[in-house]
Design an enzyme around this catalytic site. Structure first.
Site, PDB file in Angstrom:
ATOM      1  N   LYS A   1      48.655  31.664 -51.410  1.00  0.00           N
ATOM      2  CA  LYS A   1      49.652  30.833 -52.099  1.00  0.00           C
ATOM      3  C   LYS A   1      49.691  31.090 -53.602  1.00  0.00           C
ATOM      4  O   LYS A   1      50.755  31.022 -54.220  1.00  0.00           O
ATOM      5  CB  LYS A   1      49.397  29.349 -51.803  1.00  0.00           C
ATOM      6  CG  LYS A   1      49.703  29.039 -50.345  1.00  0.00           C
ATOM      7  CD  LYS A   1      49.520  27.596 -49.966  1.00  0.00           C
ATOM      8  CE  LYS A   1      49.797  27.461 -48.468  1.00  0.00           C
ATOM      9  NZ  LYS A   1      49.992  26.120 -48.007  1.00  0.00           N
TER      10      LYS A   1
ATOM     11  N   ALA B   1      40.011  23.020 -53.573  1.00  0.00           N
ATOM     12  CA  ALA B   1      40.845  23.248 -54.766  1.00  0.00           C
ATOM     13  C   ALA B   1      41.625  24.552 -54.657  1.00  0.00           C
ATOM     14  O   ALA B   1      41.845  25.241 -55.647  1.00  0.00           O
ATOM     15  CB  ALA B   1      39.962  23.246 -56.011  1.00  0.00           C
TER      16      ALA B   1
ATOM     17  N   LEU C   1      43.988  18.501 -43.683  1.00  0.00           N
ATOM     18  CA  LEU C   1      45.136  19.412 -43.672  1.00  0.00           C
ATOM     19  C   LEU C   1      45.052  20.379 -42.492  1.00  0.00           C
ATOM     20  O   LEU C   1      46.069  20.889 -42.021  1.00  0.00           O
ATOM     21  CB  LEU C   1      45.221  20.203 -44.985  1.00  0.00           C
ATOM     22  CG  LEU C   1      46.215  19.648 -46.013  1.00  0.00           C
ATOM     23  CD1 LEU C   1      45.833  18.253 -46.444  1.00  0.00           C
ATOM     24  CD2 LEU C   1      46.330  20.565 -47.219  1.00  0.00           C
TER      25      LEU C   1
HETATM   26  N1  LIG Z   1      48.899  21.006 -42.385  1.00  0.00           N
HETATM   27  C1  LIG Z   1      49.567  21.740 -43.241  1.00  0.00           C
HETATM   28  O1  LIG Z   1      50.804  21.689 -43.318  1.00  0.00           O
HETATM   29  C2  LIG Z   1      48.837  22.648 -44.194  1.00  0.00           C
HETATM   30  C3  LIG Z   1      49.489  23.137 -45.332  1.00  0.00           C
HETATM   31  C4  LIG Z   1      48.755  23.932 -46.211  1.00  0.00           C
HETATM   32  C5  LIG Z   1      47.436  24.260 -45.932  1.00  0.00           C
HETATM   33  N2  LIG Z   1      46.854  23.785 -44.809  1.00  0.00           N
HETATM   34  C6  LIG Z   1      45.451  24.087 -44.512  1.00  0.00           C
HETATM   35  O2  LIG Z   1      44.680  23.777 -45.664  1.00  0.00           O
HETATM   36  C7  LIG Z   1      43.558  24.644 -45.744  1.00  0.00           C
HETATM   37  C8  LIG Z   1      43.483  25.287 -47.137  1.00  0.00           C
HETATM   38  O3  LIG Z   1      44.600  26.130 -47.353  1.00  0.00           O
HETATM   39  P1  LIG Z   1      44.775  26.844 -48.805  1.00  0.00           P
HETATM   40  O4  LIG Z   1      46.060  27.568 -48.769  1.00  0.00           O
HETATM   41  O5  LIG Z   1      44.508  25.872 -49.897  1.00  0.00           O
HETATM   42  O6  LIG Z   1      43.551  27.907 -48.770  1.00  0.00           O
HETATM   43  P2  LIG Z   1      42.815  28.589 -49.999  1.00  0.00           P
HETATM   44  O7  LIG Z   1      43.717  28.669 -51.175  1.00  0.00           O
HETATM   45  O8  LIG Z   1      42.219  29.825 -49.446  1.00  0.00           O
HETATM   46  O9  LIG Z   1      41.630  27.546 -50.387  1.00  0.00           O
HETATM   47  C9  LIG Z   1      40.575  27.337 -49.491  1.00  0.00           C
HETATM   48  C10 LIG Z   1      39.727  26.156 -49.963  1.00  0.00           C
HETATM   49  O10 LIG Z   1      38.728  25.915 -48.971  1.00  0.00           O
HETATM   50  C11 LIG Z   1      37.445  25.922 -49.616  1.00  0.00           C
HETATM   51  N3  LIG Z   1      36.426  26.392 -48.677  1.00  0.00           N
HETATM   52  C12 LIG Z   1      36.464  27.518 -47.921  1.00  0.00           C
HETATM   53  N4  LIG Z   1      35.347  27.607 -47.176  1.00  0.00           N
HETATM   54  C13 LIG Z   1      34.584  26.519 -47.475  1.00  0.00           C
HETATM   55  C14 LIG Z   1      33.308  26.056 -47.024  1.00  0.00           C
HETATM   56  N5  LIG Z   1      32.576  26.729 -46.132  1.00  0.00           N
HETATM   57  N6  LIG Z   1      32.840  24.882 -47.534  1.00  0.00           N
HETATM   58  C15 LIG Z   1      33.548  24.183 -48.435  1.00  0.00           C
HETATM   59  N7  LIG Z   1      34.763  24.582 -48.916  1.00  0.00           N
HETATM   60  C16 LIG Z   1      35.269  25.746 -48.431  1.00  0.00           C
HETATM   61  C17 LIG Z   1      37.616  26.830 -50.804  1.00  0.00           C
HETATM   62  O11 LIG Z   1      36.590  26.603 -51.743  1.00  0.00           O
HETATM   63  P3  LIG Z   1      36.162  27.734 -52.812  1.00  0.00           P
HETATM   64  O12 LIG Z   1      37.128  27.609 -53.956  1.00  0.00           O
HETATM   65  O13 LIG Z   1      34.779  27.370 -53.155  1.00  0.00           O
HETATM   66  O14 LIG Z   1      36.267  29.075 -52.116  1.00  0.00           O
HETATM   67  C18 LIG Z   1      39.001  26.379 -51.284  1.00  0.00           C
HETATM   68  O15 LIG Z   1      38.908  25.173 -51.993  1.00  0.00           O
HETATM   69  C19 LIG Z   1      43.717  25.632 -44.590  1.00  0.00           C
HETATM   70  O16 LIG Z   1      42.955  25.168 -43.505  1.00  0.00           O
HETATM   71  C20 LIG Z   1      45.201  25.564 -44.260  1.00  0.00           C
HETATM   72  O17 LIG Z   1      45.498  25.912 -42.928  1.00  0.00           O
HETATM   73  C21 LIG Z   1      47.528  22.988 -43.928  1.00  0.00           C
END
Ligand SMILES: NC(=O)c1ccc[n+]([C@@H]2O[C@H](COP(=O)([O-])OP(=O)(O)OC[C@H]3O[C@@H](n4cnc5c(N)ncnc54)[C@H](OP(=O)(O)O)[C@@H]3O)[C@@H](O)[C@H]2O)c1
Length: 263
Positions: A65, A125, A204
């Site tokens: 994103k 974040a 989410l």
């Molecule tokens: N329902 C919906 O419509 C919707 C919409 C958007 C997103 N989502 C979901 O939201 C989630 C995040 O999406 P995103 O686009 O924000 O992804 P992203 O930009 O890749 O961010 C991932 C986040 O998860 C954290 N993380 C990853 N592994 C972790 C772990 N083992 N322990 C703790 N924190 C961890 C990361 O922390 P670090 O910064 O430390 O790496 C970061 O804050 C996904 O599961 C996605 O499918 C759902």
């Protein structure tokens, strides 16, 4: 026929093609919608290739994103605020970007609680977190605390949203009205006292076969919890509106298609 796709990594689990096909069917439109797997290095080429081939619109999911935001030449105000994009389209050869995640979560949360005056904890974040923080703050909440595995990333979000507090998970010592998990792999342990009996936990992440680990944990603690399927439908409807200028009439048939109720 117009062509659409969602780009992410991983992407196999994505329900977006089914959802957009259902929206299109409701409105009597014909379209194709595919899933595209790419990686960090090829993201930009993948986007260019899609539009060079005549594609109309792209959804962007994790972890691209921020890259999608950086690639676009024109961004909507809410996208500029988030510095993250989940919806791309080309207009007169110029790449445009928006984020519909904020609208998506606010619409879905309205089925579950009133945000006014609530203390909110956001876990994670990344791009999704950035996209929902602005709309949450605009909903007149009492306060927002952000926790992320990598502290520097949360601190970078705080520079863009100075009203929020950033904390380490272990330093939290109060309960919250609403806890939103945006971490792609949820934290496995939480400090005691984070939950009150009335706390709503919102994940989410979603899984149409079983509750997510975060939802399971919250319910085990006696709290109400919902997954992100409702948000997924709402944000998809907003992307659909951007591309087609029309909104799907109702989501119930799609939930039944996906074999899930309102939960
Ligand atoms: N329902 C919906 O419509 C919707 C919409 C958007 C997103 N989502 C979901 O939201 C989630 C995040 O999406 P995103 O686009 O924000 O992804 P992203 O930009 O890749 O961010 C991932 C986040 O998860 C954290 N993380 C990853 N592994 C972790 C772990 N083992 N322990 C703790 N924190 C961890 C990361 O922390 P670090 O910064 O430390 O790496 C970061 O804050 C996904 O599961 C996605 O499918 C759902």
């Amino acid at each position: 026929m117009k062509h659409f796709a969602v780009i992410g990594n991983p992407i196999d689990h994505s329900l977006s093609p089914k959802i957009h096909q259902q929206f299109a069917a409701q409105l009597g439109l014909s379209l194709t919608y595919e899933k595209i797997l790419t990686n960090e290095h090829e993201f930009s080429t993948t986007v260019s290739h899609f539009f060079d081939q005549g594609g109309t619109g792209l959804n962007i999911t994790m972890p691209f994103k921020t890259q999608a935001f950086n690639l676009a030449k024109i961004r909507t105000p809410r996208c500029q605020q988030a510095k993250a994009a989940n919806t791309l389209w080309m207009d007169k050869g110029i790449l445009h970007a928006d984020t519909t995640d904020g609208v998506g979560i606010i619409s879905d949360l309205s089925h579950h609680l009133t945000l006014n005056g609530k203390q909110v904890l956001v876990l994670g974040a990344g791009g999704a977190s950035r996209s929902i923080i602005g709309p949450l703050l605009a909903a007149n909440i009492a306060g927002l605390t952000l926790v992320n595995r990598t502290a520097a990333r949360a601190e970078a979000v705080q520079i863009d949203f100075p009203q929020i507090k950033v904390s380490a998970l272990t330093d939290l010592n109060a309960s919250y009205d609403l806890i939103i998990n945006t971490a792609s792999t949820s934290f496995s342990t939480f400090p005691p006292g984070l939950l009150a009996p009335s706390t709503l936990c919102y994940d989410l992440a979603y899984n149409i076969h079983e509750p997510t680990p975060f939802v399971t944990w919250a319910r085990q603690q006696g709290c109400a919890a919902v997954d992100g399927l409702g948000m997924l439908l709402e944000q998809a409807a907003e992307s659909f509106f951007i591309w087609h200028g029309a909104r799907p009439c109702e989501f119930l048939s799609i939930r039944s298609l996906l074999h899930v109720g309102w939960r």
